[in-house]
Design a protein around this motif. Structure first.
Motif, PDB file in Angstrom:
ATOM      1  N   VAL A 130       0.777  -1.175   0.218  1.00 43.54           N
ATOM      2  CA  VAL A 130       0.089   0.094   0.063  1.00 43.54           C
ATOM      3  C   VAL A 130       0.863   1.227   0.010  1.00 43.54           C
ATOM      4  O   VAL A 130       1.755   1.463   0.843  1.00 43.54           O
ATOM      5  CB  VAL A 130      -0.671  -0.083   1.318  1.00 43.54           C
ATOM      6  CG1 VAL A 130      -1.799   1.282   1.126  1.00 43.54           C
ATOM      7  CG2 VAL A 130      -1.759  -1.246   1.304  1.00 43.54           C
ATOM      8  N   ALA A 226       2.216  -2.696  -5.880  1.00 44.45           N
ATOM      9  CA  ALA A 226       1.551  -1.783  -5.421  1.00 44.45           C
ATOM     10  C   ALA A 226      -0.006  -2.368  -5.795  1.00 44.45           C
ATOM     11  O   ALA A 226      -0.151  -2.589  -6.797  1.00 44.45           O
ATOM     12  CB  ALA A 226       1.861  -0.726  -5.624  1.00 44.45           C
ATOM     13  N   ARG A 227      -0.861  -2.408  -4.579  1.00 47.31           N
ATOM     14  CA  ARG A 227      -2.149  -2.766  -4.833  1.00 47.31           C
ATOM     15  C   ARG A 227      -3.023  -1.563  -4.520  1.00 47.31           C
ATOM     16  O   ARG A 227      -4.328  -1.787  -4.899  1.00 47.31           O
ATOM     17  CB  ARG A 227      -2.411  -4.123  -4.099  1.00 47.31           C
ATOM     18  CG  ARG A 227      -1.562  -5.229  -4.592  1.00 47.31           C
ATOM     19  CD  ARG A 227      -2.001  -5.791  -5.978  1.00 47.31           C
ATOM     20  NE  ARG A 227      -3.417  -6.259  -6.073  1.00 47.31           N
ATOM     21  CZ  ARG A 227      -3.814  -7.555  -5.641  1.00 47.31           C
ATOM     22  NH1 ARG A 227      -2.970  -8.311  -4.864  1.00 47.31           N
ATOM     23  NH2 ARG A 227      -5.131  -7.921  -5.519  1.00 47.31           N
ATOM     24  N   TYR A 228      -2.735  -0.747  -3.542  1.00 44.30           N
ATOM     25  CA  TYR A 228      -3.786   0.217  -3.225  1.00 44.30           C
ATOM     26  C   TYR A 228      -2.771   1.353  -3.141  1.00 44.30           C
ATOM     27  O   TYR A 228      -1.474   1.523  -2.891  1.00 44.30           O
ATOM     28  CB  TYR A 228      -4.119  -0.135  -1.482  1.00 44.30           C
ATOM     29  CG  TYR A 228      -5.030  -1.226  -1.478  1.00 44.30           C
ATOM     30  CD1 TYR A 228      -6.345  -0.976  -1.589  1.00 44.30           C
ATOM     31  CD2 TYR A 228      -4.587  -2.608  -1.349  1.00 44.30           C
ATOM     32  CE1 TYR A 228      -7.551  -1.969  -1.695  1.00 44.30           C
ATOM     33  CE2 TYR A 228      -5.352  -3.537  -1.275  1.00 44.30           C
ATOM     34  CZ  TYR A 228      -6.886  -3.303  -1.402  1.00 44.30           C
ATOM     35  OH  TYR A 228      -7.786  -4.457  -1.282  1.00 44.30           O
ATOM     36  N   VAL A 229      -3.413   2.594  -3.344  1.00 43.82           N
ATOM     37  CA  VAL A 229      -2.686   3.831  -2.947  1.00 43.82           C
ATOM     38  C   VAL A 229      -3.913   4.646  -2.050  1.00 43.82           C
ATOM     39  O   VAL A 229      -4.768   4.769  -2.514  1.00 43.82           O
ATOM     40  CB  VAL A 229      -2.663   4.737  -4.131  1.00 43.82           C
ATOM     41  CG1 VAL A 229      -1.808   6.001  -3.864  1.00 43.82           C
ATOM     42  CG2 VAL A 229      -1.812   3.872  -5.241  1.00 43.82           C
ATOM     43  N   ARG A 247      -8.559   6.796 -10.416  1.00 41.77           N
ATOM     44  CA  ARG A 247      -7.371   6.353 -10.499  1.00 41.77           C
ATOM     45  C   ARG A 247      -6.424   7.679 -11.144  1.00 41.77           C
ATOM     46  O   ARG A 247      -5.345   7.798 -10.995  1.00 41.77           O
ATOM     47  CB  ARG A 247      -7.149   5.237 -11.642  1.00 41.77           C
ATOM     48  CG  ARG A 247      -7.530   3.916 -11.027  1.00 41.77           C
ATOM     49  CD  ARG A 247      -7.093   2.791 -11.716  1.00 41.77           C
ATOM     50  NE  ARG A 247      -7.240   1.526 -10.795  1.00 41.77           N
ATOM     51  CZ  ARG A 247      -8.439   0.861 -11.216  1.00 41.77           C
ATOM     52  NH1 ARG A 247      -9.087   1.049 -11.966  1.00 41.77           N
ATOM     53  NH2 ARG A 247      -8.409  -0.341 -10.594  1.00 41.77           N
ATOM     54  N   ASP A 278      -3.257  -1.330 -11.675  1.00 45.87           N
ATOM     55  CA  ASP A 278      -3.525  -2.421 -10.639  1.00 45.87           C
ATOM     56  C   ASP A 278      -3.865  -1.990  -9.541  1.00 45.87           C
ATOM     57  O   ASP A 278      -4.062  -2.931  -8.525  1.00 45.87           O
ATOM     58  CB  ASP A 278      -2.043  -3.063 -10.488  1.00 45.87           C
ATOM     59  CG  ASP A 278      -1.687  -3.864 -11.690  1.00 45.87           C
ATOM     60  OD1 ASP A 278      -2.392  -3.930 -12.764  1.00 45.87           O
ATOM     61  OD2 ASP A 278      -0.400  -4.130 -11.649  1.00 45.87           O
ATOM     62  N   CYS A 279      -4.214  -0.705  -9.050  1.00 47.24           N
ATOM     63  CA  CYS A 279      -4.538  -0.246  -7.683  1.00 47.24           C
ATOM     64  C   CYS A 279      -5.669   0.228  -7.364  1.00 47.24           C
ATOM     65  O   CYS A 279      -6.372   0.943  -8.458  1.00 47.24           O
ATOM     66  CB  CYS A 279      -3.485   1.019  -7.345  1.00 47.24           C
ATOM     67  SG  CYS A 279      -1.606   0.485  -7.218  1.00 47.24           S
ATOM     68  N   CYS A 281      -7.825   3.013  -5.202  1.00 48.57           N
ATOM     69  CA  CYS A 281      -7.283   4.354  -4.735  1.00 48.57           C
ATOM     70  C   CYS A 281      -8.163   4.621  -3.725  1.00 48.57           C
ATOM     71  O   CYS A 281      -9.366   4.758  -3.982  1.00 48.57           O
ATOM     72  CB  CYS A 281      -7.027   5.336  -5.776  1.00 48.57           C
ATOM     73  SG  CYS A 281      -5.895   4.519  -6.911  1.00 48.57           S
TER      74      CYS A 281
END
Lengths: 304, 358
Positions: A130, A226-229, A247, A278-279, A281
């Motif tokens: 993250v 990275a999967r989350y921001v 995004r 890929d994230c 947000c």
């Protein structure tokens, strides 16, 4: 060999003499300093980091030493040198250890241009990373320290390092830099945390560093996607709710927080655009750490 | 002369890079970074097909330097466009100098090179108009101190450096390549008259003039802060233009016309000595008369031999500090007569002390 395995007297002698080659994340840093603060800081906060073998390649050769002239004795100061060149103005001698931290950040942000380097903290659970971008003072280091104190893996504080080769995040678990009230807050929230000396009156106010967990340091060679921001902001009336963010908007927020984005150029844009695809947000306003950690745990509960 | 630095060895014989162990690479990267030649080293090894022989750890830094150099190239190209657009209404020749010129002319020098600022040369009678137009487009004077303003405007060959208010880039506007007070007196109008186009609306100095300017900057004007980098520039220019028909005949002739034989002598001598630059013997003979008398020649060889080396702990030798100090004093001495220089240096020293708060 780990730093902690070196007796303190040896550590001091090595630092004052031939220097110490420390592995941290993607780089090896050769450090020299006769100042006791530097030795004490390293001994306390880098105990789990490993030393590089002699006769290898060091990415940066840094030295912390008094400036030439009167300020060696009179209201003593300290300078950060990279190969004899000093990129910063001297600071009061008591800030030698924070200066080492800032200097290392500067080295990495300036000379690793095969990576996009963002001003953000990164935490991970399993192989889910993250990114926590945010302006200084938004509370990302505090949140990062709280999560790490409750079992999240410290990937990196202060900078997210994205490789241009494969778009993966590169770990760089170093001490977490906490400022002002945050120091107290984290000491209360994570009583077992090892906290370095508080340095008052720095250009960022009072600064103290939290030692990274041994497990995070041990896994410093394991990159992740990275999967989350999540863009955090501390607000006393924040509700601790994850508010979805587009995004495109979050990509622009990452760009705004880029240390070397303009240097890397078009390739950096492509890598970040792929990363954000890929994230998921979110924006996240939090008031207390307990519910903030719960919100993060809930976020990942959906993953399983 | 003490043993040359590892960096110099590799610059002369790039194939050496294929034989280095990690501690030697460590040293090479440090020296090259200090000399601002890391990006150039990447370019050189790429030219020679040697990049595959570079171990991954040092390669990270060579590639990083190349990325950084490309970013600077983008910045300088954009600056050049903005400058040309700002000055277009004046319809004057705008001649780009040094780094920006190498880039706009597509010379190998620009590959991997770091740029500190953009330099242009404009006709002196239009200097005021140039400054006015630039200010209208956001370039502001950096040295606001009244003494500095007077120093530049009365004695120097350039305006006080301008900084763009939004982009923070620095622009030096020259009306000549040496101060009016300097020992040598090249005529700027001759440089402007021979300038050649490089892309749309931009001009650069003709090949011999470009070499002479680079030589003058390094051996007559500079404080040798980036001595080796500047010498590498000269080496690349000489190798590049050296294959042009008539270049070697024109070079010494032009040096005589512009009163720049001594800097050319030093440039050819030290390029050959340190970087094995090929120079035809007829050219060396043509500039031999410009050499200083023998005792001074030997001293200058020693001083430049030290001053042009990498300024890195690993390359220090006894007398280094003295050599650099003497070269610094020489550069000022050549810049101004003593009756102007001494008050100026005293003033600089006292201000430095004040700035340090002592």
């Amino acid at each position: 060999m780990r730093v902690a395995e070196l007796p303190p007297a040896d550590l001091r002698r090595r630092l004052a003499g031939p220097g110490l080659a420390l592995r941290t994340g993607p780089v090896t840093v050769h450090i020299r300093s006769a100042l006791p603060d530097v030795a004490d800081g390293l001994s306390l906060l880098y105990g789990d980091h490993s030393l590089a073998r002699e006769g290898g390649f060091c990415d940066f050769h840094v030295r912390l030493a008094p400036p030439p002239g009167l300020r060696r004795w009179f209201r003593p100061q300290v300078c950060f040198y990279l190969d004899g060149h000093t990129p910063f103005k001297p600071l009061p001698r008591s800030q030698a250890f924070p200066m080492l931290e800032w200097g290392l950040n500067w080295c990495m942000a300036s000379f690793l241009n095969r990576h996009v380097i963002l001003h953000a903290a990164v935490v991970a659970r399993g192989d889910v990373a993250v990114i926590l971008p945010g302006a200084p003072g938004a509370g990302k280091s505090t949140l990062c320290a709280a999560l790490v104190g409750r079992g999240w893996r410290l990937f990196s504080d202060e900078m997210a390092i994205v490789s241009l080769e494969d778009g993966q995040l590169v770990p760089n678990p170093r001490p977490v830099s906490l400022k002002n009230e945050s120091i107290r807050v984290i000491q209360d929230f994570v009583p077992e945390a090892v906290m370095g000396e508080a340095h008052v009156d720095t250009r960022k106010g009072t600064v103290a560093h939290m030692k990274p967990p041994a497990e995070s340091v041990r896994r410093a060679q394991e990159s992740a996607r990275a999967r989350y921001v999540v863009m955090p902001r501390y607000r006393p009336q924040g509700e601790g709710v994850m508010v979805p963010e587009g995004r495109a908007a979050m990509l622009m927020a990452l760009v705004d927080n880029g240390f070397n984005y303009s240097v890397v150029g078009a390739e950096g844009f492509r890598v970040l655009a792929d990363l954000i695809e890929d994230c998921r947000c979110f924006r996240f306003e939090y008031a207390d750490l307990e519910s903030a950690v719960a919100a993060f745990d809930a976020l990942l509960a959906g993953e399983a | 002369m003490s043993a040359p630095s590892l960096l110099l060895e590799v610059l002369c014989q790039p194939a050496r890079a294929g034989t280095l162990d990690l501690p030697r690479w460590d040293l090479l990267v440090r020296q090259a970074r200090r000399a601002e030649l890391l990006g150039h080293l990447h370019w050189l090894l790429a030219q020679e097909g040697l990049l595959p022989a570079v171990p991954p750890a040092p390669l990270v830094h060579l590639e990083s330097a190349r990325v950084y150099a490309r970013a600077q190239q983008r910045v300088v190209r954009w600056e050049a466009r903005c400058i040309l657009r700002a000055l277009a209404p004046l319809e004057i020749p705008v001649v780009f100098l040094k780094g920006a010129a190498y880039l706009l002319a597509g010379l190998p020098n620009s590959e991997g090179r770091l740029f500190s600022d953009v330099d242009i040369l404009v006709p002196r009678p239009r200097l005021e108009a140039v400054e006015r137009e630039l200010m209208r487009h956001g370039w502001m004077s950096t040295h606001l101190d009244a003494y500095d303003q007077r120093y530049y405007r009365t004695w120097m060959h350039e305006l006080p450096p301008l900084r763009h208010i939004r982009r923070r880039t620095v622009l030096d506007v020259h009306h000549n390549i040496l101060p009016d007070t300097a020992r040598l007196h090249p005529r700027a109008s001759r440089l402007l008259a021979d300038a050649v186009p490089a892309g749309r609306n931009a001009l650069v100095l003709s090949p011999p003039d470009m070499v002479l300017h680079s030589a003058t900057h390094l051996f007559h004007d500079g404080e040798l802060e980036r001595g080796l980098r500047d010498l590498v520039d000269l080496d690349l220019l000489l190798r590049h233009f050296g294959t042009d028909e008539g270049f070697w005949e024109a070079l010494p002739r032009r040096a005589a016309e512009l009163d720049l034989q001594r800097p050319l002598y030093y440039a050819l001598r030290h390029c050959r000595r340190l970087l094995d630059t090929p120079v035809p013997s007829a050219v060396l003979e043509a500039v031999a008369d410009a050499a200083p008398p023998p005792p001074l020649r030997a001293l200058m060889d020693v001083l430049f031999g030290r001053g042009l080396e990498v300024d890195h702990d690993s390359c220090r030798a006894v007398g280094d500090g003295l050599a650099r100090w003497l070269l610094y004093m020489r550069s000022h001495y050549l810049r101004m007569p003593l009756y102007l220089l001494i008050p100026h240096l005293l003033r600089k020293a006292s201000r430095r002390r004040r700035d340090r708060g002592e």
